[in-house]
Design an enzyme around this catalytic site. Structure first.
Site, PDB file in Angstrom:
ATOM      1  N   VAL A 453      52.798  15.878  47.418  1.00  0.00           N
ATOM      2  CA  VAL A 453      52.157  14.713  48.306  1.00  0.00           C
ATOM      3  C   VAL A 453      50.725  14.265  48.004  1.00  0.00           C
ATOM      4  O   VAL A 453      50.208  14.983  47.371  1.00  0.00           O
ATOM      5  CB  VAL A 453      52.233  15.153  49.984  1.00  0.00           C
ATOM      6  CG1 VAL A 453      53.599  15.402  50.126  1.00  0.00           C
ATOM      7  CG2 VAL A 453      51.447  16.443  50.219  1.00  0.00           C
ATOM      8  N   GLU A 454      50.270  13.200  48.455  1.00  0.00           N
ATOM      9  CA  GLU A 454      49.081  12.520  48.299  1.00  0.00           C
ATOM     10  C   GLU A 454      48.686  12.316  46.760  1.00  0.00           C
ATOM     11  O   GLU A 454      47.533  12.794  46.245  1.00  0.00           O
ATOM     12  CB  GLU A 454      47.938  13.274  49.047  1.00  0.00           C
ATOM     13  CG  GLU A 454      48.001  13.180  50.450  1.00  0.00           C
ATOM     14  CD  GLU A 454      46.907  13.698  51.068  1.00  0.00           C
ATOM     15  OE1 GLU A 454      45.751  13.938  50.673  1.00  0.00           O
ATOM     16  OE2 GLU A 454      46.933  13.928  52.407  1.00  0.00           O
ATOM     17  N   GLY A 455      49.766  12.082  46.074  1.00  0.00           N
ATOM     18  CA  GLY A 455      49.656  12.053  44.389  1.00  0.00           C
ATOM     19  C   GLY A 455      49.988  13.411  43.932  1.00  0.00           C
ATOM     20  O   GLY A 455      49.602  14.380  44.136  1.00  0.00           O
TER      21      GLY A 455
END
Length: 770
Positions: A453-455
């Site tokens: 998540v988040e990249g």
């Protein structure tokens, strides 16, 4: 001599007279620079400019000021935050039964949901003026970490509203009317938020989202108003299945020029109630067998008023910048908190298991193969805690250090993966049998969640850390890029000229500095402290110089090609990252009073960081396409070869010895780990068995001595040995009782769960005969 003097005079004239220098030197270089500089899209430029440069800038300049590092305030909880930890957080932990949450209910109990909302767990970042807790970043991080050692599902549920989402976006960019409308109800749990960014066609490349909004007129509350007609399809959205308010990122177009003369306005963020006509909350996902709410949302031809844009109509098209700035702060709190929780839990429980579990008549923690893995767990956990505190502390300094938080997100989640793999290796069958006694299983399942998540981590390492760091942290490159992009070429050339002279001086200083430090092994570098750790500061300064030099040559030789040479840039990013990790460890050691018992963990962490720096440089030199430059850089930075090695075996043994006994150090290193008060809790059972066995060591030595002398039989169940020792008056009745209780705890602690067929059938698990 005359020729040399003439040459020096000519060079002085060329470089000293601005007009001559610009025509003969600056202008040709400026032309080449404009041709080779990496082309930046609008989204790349906004990402590059977002956030702040912090300690990463010091590391990138080649001569970090260590006194600056030590001057940063130590991140600590306020009395109010500590009281919340001691009361609300501890109450919540006692309410959680993670096995039941994940394997049976697939959801948090109703009373837990009510408690989380009522006590402001969703409102940790919301200002008190709007009914929130207004906690610091370090408090947010500490609370999430503590909860995650008990239940990943509960931690993620609490983490998301306090990370990237409607609350944070409203606080930074919302109009006062929007804040008054939403923040109080988000704070008291009346509204539950989610934020929808990722879709089937756009994940890491958020700039390619196909979700579209068209500026148009439509009906709202019985009136014709200017608004947006939206179509979207999103997935992986945490809290979407229960959200009452949806934050939505989409591309905004204005084909009829209703807002101005620009048709493609850009990425925009809006806030939409989920009961608004046309908003659909779709099916729920089941991420890695965890129970936090995650699902889909979509909408077709949904009309919203223009003032539902976060920040109002003037913020149309500014969504990407908003997201990048907020995301960098979230990366520095939420995911590092989960990673650190893995370290605290694994270190405490695995060190206990190493003592409790016996093979060949010895605790398995005595075997060097196990010690190697246990030392890795302990050493990396020390690094994790140091990074967690330092990174959250930067955010509490009102900074949003985008490169630092990317480093923290990538390396801390990768460290947690290593730690959990080692913990599983040591626990073996005790770890793989899922059930109420298993304190590692759900954490193991949660690691890929944090990594993706988040990249996704591949993106973070290969594109963000050095790609953004090389431009943002370098003293001159970003300013040179801006000068080259200046539409007034004469003005741009003038700006570039001043920067070029400084850049040449910077590069020459790093070239000769790197060679001098390579020849002297950094011995003449300064350190802000005395004692053993002084040598570490000197080596890190030396490697900072090598990074600055390598970065300059890379950008000079490869130009725009560098961002496509992801493997090369990632290795330089690894050097920067390991410098940051080592810096955090040294600051953590200083902030905690330079305690002697911490030194094995400091040695392990710094020696590992230096080894990884050497490995990254070696890979960079081996693969740099210009072989002359590659060999030149290797010679300048490491004239006698790369001498950094993995931590010595004795360091690993020292760490294991420190963790193999109850005490202040073990408690401090694992202070975030939840440990139950009773034997019914799996962590409480393992801890009590560990303490009981440690306290019984003098008695166990007495039994072993009697066996060696032939008074007691060998290789028989311990309970039989205790009975024989009591009968032979080798131990007293009270000592026998202590040993028997210890043995019961030991056996219970190493035992695993088993189920009747009907019990598994109730969980939806059937045998082939069912």
């Amino acid at each position: 001599m005359v020729f040399l003097i003439i040459l020096l005079v000519v060079l002085a004239i060329i470089f000293g007279v601005p007009d001559i220098r610009r025509n003969l030197i600056t202008k040709p270089i400026f032309t080449v620079f404009k041709r080779i500089l990496p082309p930046l899209s609008d989204t790349e430029r906004e990402a590059m400019e977002a956030g702040d440069v912090w300690w990463d800038g010091e590391l990138f300049k080649g001569n970090p000021d260590w006194k600056t590092l030590h001057s940063y305030p130590k991140a600590e909880l306020t009395p109010t935050e500590q009281a919340f930890m001691d009361n609300q957080v501890e109450t919540l932990l006692a309410m959680l039964d993670d096995y039941k949450i994940v394997q049976e209910d697939r959801d948090l109990p109703t009373e837990v949901w009510d408690f989380i909302k009522r006590e402001g767990f969703f409102a940790m970042i919301i200002p008190r003026a709007y009914g929130g807790r207004e906690f610091s970043a370090i408090a947010n991080s500490t609370i999430v970490s503590r909860i995650a050692t008990r239940s990943i599902s509960a931690a993620v549920t609490i983490m998301v509203p306090n990370s990237l989402g409607p609350g944070e976006l409203l606080m930074h960019y919302g109009t006062e009317e929007q804040k008054q409308r939403w923040l109080p109800t988000l704070a008291d749990g009346t509204d539950v938020p989610c934020f929808a960014l990722t879709g089937p066609e756009a994940g890491s490349d958020a700039g390619a989202i196909p979700d579209l909004g068209i500026v148009c007129k439509g009906e709202y509350n019985g009136e014709q108003v200017l608004g947006i007609r939206l179509n979207w399809d999103k997935r992986y959205i945490t809290l979407a299945p229960i959200a009452t308010v949806l934050g939505l990122a989409f591309k905004l177009h204005d084909p009829d020029a209703l807002l101005g003369d620009k048709s493609d306005i850009g990425i925009t963020c809006a806030l939409i109630p989920t009961d608004h006509p046309g908003v659909e909350i779709g099916d729920r996902h089941f991420p890695m067998n965890l129970a936090f709410m995650n699902g889909t949302t979509y909408g077709k031809d949904v009309f919203i008023p223009l003032d539902w844009i976060i920040g109002g109509p003037e913020y149309a098209g500014r969504g990407w910048r908003m997201l990048v700035e907020c995301l960098s702060a979230g990366r520095g709190i939420s995911l590092p908190a989960l990673a650190t929780a893995t370290g605290h839990l694994a270190t405490r429980m695995t060190s206990a298991y190493c003592f409790v579990r016996q093979q060949f008549g010895l605790s398995i923690g005595k075997f060097e193969g196990v010690q190697e893995a246990m030392a890795r767990i302990g050493g990396l956990t020390y690094s994790l805690e140091a990074m967690r505190v330092m990174t959250a502390g930067s955010i509490d300094m009102n900074l949003s250090p985008s490169v630092v938080t990317a480093i923290a997100k990538y390396h801390m989640t990768e460290m947690s993966r290593v730690i959990m793999n080692d913990a599983f290796d040591i626990h073996a069958g005790r770890a793989i049998q899922l059930g109420p006694k298993n304190y590692l299983g759900h954490g193991y399942m949660g690691i890929p969640v944090a990594i993706t998540v988040e990249g996704a981590n591949i993106l973070t390492r290969n594109l963000m850390i050095f790609g953004q760091g090389a431009t943002r942290c370098h003293p001159y490159v970003l300013a040179e890029l801006e000068a080259a992009a200046n539409p007034d070429e004469a003005q741009g050339l003038k700006q570039f000229d001043g920067l070029l002279i400084k850049h040449i001086g910077f590069a020459l200083g790093n070239t000769f500095g790197a060679l001098w430090q390579g020849l002297t092994a950094g011995a003449f570098n300064t350190a802000p402290v005395s004692g053993e750790t002084a040598a570490y500061y000197k080596q890190l300064s030396r490697m900072s110089r090598g990074l600055a030099l390598s970065a300059d040559f890379s950008m000079l030789i490869l130009g725009g090609e560098l961002k496509r040479r992801e493997m090369l840039s990632a290795r330089l990013g690894d050097v920067l990252s390991q410098l940051y990790i080592a810096s955090a460890v040294l600051k953590f050691y200083e902030d905690n009073g330079r305690q002697q018992c911490d030194l094995p963990f400091v040695r392990y962490s710094i020696q590992l960081a230096l080894f990884e720096i050497g490995r990254a440089f070696d890979g960079f030199f081996a693969n740099f396409p210009n072989r002359f430059v590659a060999n030149l850089l290797r010679t300048l930075i490491f004239p006698f070869g790369i001498g950094y090695k993995m931590p010595e075996d004795q360091v690993a043994i020292d760490i294991c010895n420190a963790l193999s006994k109850p005490g202040v150090l073990r408690d401090r290193l694992t202070h975030l780990c939840y440990v139950g008060d009773t034997e019914q809790d799996p962590t409480g059972l393992m801890e009590q068995a560990f303490v009981a066995m440690y306290q019984a060591q003098p008695l166990m030595k007495k039994l072993h001595q009697a066996q060696r002398e032939g008074q007691l039989a060998r290789k028989q169940p311990l309970e039989d040995t205790i009975e024989q020792a009591l009968a032979a008056n080798i131990i007293t009745a009270s000592e026998a009782e202590q040993l028997q209780k210890m043995n019961v705890l030991r056996f219970d602690a190493i035992s695993v769960d088993s189920f009747k067929a009907e019990q598994l059938a109730a969980l939806g698990i059937h045998s082939k005969n069912d």
